[in-house]
Enzyme design. Structure first.
Site, PDB file in Angstrom:
ATOM      1  CG  HIS A   1      -0.193  -0.433   2.608  1.00 60.31           C
ATOM      2  ND1 HIS A   1       1.074   0.742   3.051  1.00 60.31           N
ATOM      3  CD2 HIS A   1      -0.416  -1.628   3.027  1.00 60.31           C
ATOM      4  CE1 HIS A   1       1.307   0.111   4.173  1.00 60.31           C
ATOM      5  NE2 HIS A   1       1.017  -1.473   4.478  1.00 60.31           N
TER       6      HIS A   1
ATOM      7  CG  HIS B   1       4.452  -1.540   1.619  1.00 58.95           C
ATOM      8  ND1 HIS B   1       3.132  -1.995   1.391  1.00 58.95           N
ATOM      9  CD2 HIS B   1       5.361  -2.308   3.011  1.00 58.95           C
ATOM     10  CE1 HIS B   1       3.014  -2.531   2.815  1.00 58.95           C
ATOM     11  NE2 HIS B   1       4.071  -3.207   3.458  1.00 58.95           N
TER      12      HIS B   1
ATOM     13  CG  ASP C   1       5.069  -2.334  12.086  1.00 60.67           C
ATOM     14  OD1 ASP C   1       4.065  -3.051  11.626  1.00 60.67           O
ATOM     15  OD2 ASP C   1       5.009  -3.130  10.445  1.00 60.67           O
TER      16      ASP C   1
HETATM   17  O1  PAF Z   1       6.934  -5.137   8.475  1.00 59.86           O
HETATM   18  C1  PAF Z   1       7.411  -6.423   7.437  1.00 59.86           C
HETATM   19  O2  PAF Z   1       6.241  -6.522   6.315  1.00 59.86           O
HETATM   20  C2  PAF Z   1       7.869  -7.821   8.227  1.00 59.86           C
HETATM   21  O3  PAF Z   1       7.887  -7.711   9.158  1.00 59.86           O
HETATM   22  C3  PAF Z   1       9.372  -8.074   7.219  1.00 59.86           C
HETATM   23  C4  PAF Z   1      10.660  -6.741   7.895  1.00 59.86           C
HETATM   24  C5  PAF Z   1       9.094  -7.814   6.404  1.00 59.86           C
HETATM   25  C6  PAF Z   1       9.732  -8.876   8.007  1.00 59.86           C
HETATM   26  O4  PAF Z   1       9.178  -9.877   7.476  1.00 59.86           O
END
Ligand code: PAF
Length: 302
Positions: A36, A39, A152
């Site tokens: 999305h 990202h 996150d």
């Molecule tokens: O944030 C995420 O999408 C995942 O935790 C990651 C950093 C790609 C690790 O799998």
């Protein structure tokens, strides 16, 4: 440069070798797909700061606990490819499970105390799985810079510490959370929400923003700031179904802050709307505290 899609470590390494020989600076955005604009913001930042950007899509089984949504995790590779192309990725790495975890795989990265509070308390083994796969991906891609979302927050802090503790030659950049116009933090898991659930999910941001405003207006009582977030969350009609945690923690150590807030803190929430678990946070920084976080206080909106 046209975007290349690569599925094996050997092909990726060969491609990256040629880029590095040309002196290119490599940026990396690890993802689990179903991309999305959050990202998109990571990829755009990488593309602006690096000569080539690698995006990985790998739904890492080792960071899901029993009963979590590994089997149903949303996927849409075609849309992911378009978003990567639009936002400036140069290489899309989509390995199979066996490429990352071949038979006999047995070496893990065990994060320390930073992985214990907040999400770590409710998702045992989650950050071990995240740290292990990110360490592997760093070792495969060998990026100069790697980009993670502030949503996150604990993940970003755990990874920064891993990089420091294990002397990994990569700079971790934390990018502010991207939100919908109404404030909902973008997340691949928002797709699980129906119209009603989506409205209830907004109470998370309402609570956090109210606390941010109070903080900006001079409120420094940790207990009061938590109460302010709790208000919209616990509203019986428009609140969430269940708060898993609501905590005010030191932004660097993730230890709880009580009494007066006199340093940069993260106000972090995990809550369920129906069966969908959502997380969000805001960083509150007293003007005098330069904590060295590169996260800005202003959210990006789409
Ligand atoms: O944030 C995420 O999408 C995942 O935790 C990651 C950093 C790609 C690790 O799998």
């Amino acid at each position: 440069m046209a975007m290349r899609v690569v599925r094996t470590i050997a092909d990726l390494r060969a491609l990256l070798r040629t880029l590095r020989e040309k002196g290119q600076r490599i940026g990396f955005v690890p993802t689990m797909g179903f991309l999305h604009e959050g990202h998109g913001a990571l990829i755009r930042q990488s593309a602006a700061r690096c000569d080539a950007t690698v995006v990985s899509i790998f739904v890492n089984p080792n960071q899901f606990g029993p009963g979590e949504d590994l089997a149903s995790y949303p996927r849409d590779l075609e849309r992911d490819q378009s978003l990567c192309l639009e936002t400036g990725a140069s290489v899309l790495f989509i390995p199979e499970d066996a490429e990352i975890y071949p038979t006999g795989f047995q070496t893990h990265v065990e994060p320390g105390q930073l992985a214990e509070p907040l999400c770590g308390r409710f998702r045992p083994g989650h950050f071990r799985g995240v740290a292990t796969v990110v360490a592997k991906l760093f070792s495969i891609v060998q990026p100069d810079l790697a980009f993670f979302g502030q949503k996150d927050y604990q993940q970003a802090i755990v990874i920064r510490r891993m990089v420091r503790d294990l002397n990994m030659p990569v700079d971790v950049v934390v990018v502010p959370t991207v939100r919908e116009a109404d404030g909902l933090a973008l997340s691949s898991r928002n797709t699980y929400l129906d119209e009603k659930g989506r409205k209830r999910a907004l109470s998370i941001n309402h609570g956090l923003q109210a606390a941010r405003e109070a903080f900006e207006g001079g409120e420094r009582s940790a207990a009061r700031l938590l109460e302010i977030v709790q208000g919209p969350l616990s509203h019986s009609k428009s609140g969430v179904t269940r708060v898993q945690y609501l905590e005010l923690v030191d932004a660097q150590t993730l230890e709880p802050v009580q009494g007066t807030v006199d340093r940069t803190v993260a106000l972090c929430v995990a809550a369920y709307v129906g069966s969908t678990r959502l997380i969000d946070n805001v960083i509150l920084a007293p003007a005098a505290d330069e904590a060295g976080l590169n996260v800005s206080l202003s959210p990006q909106r789409v």
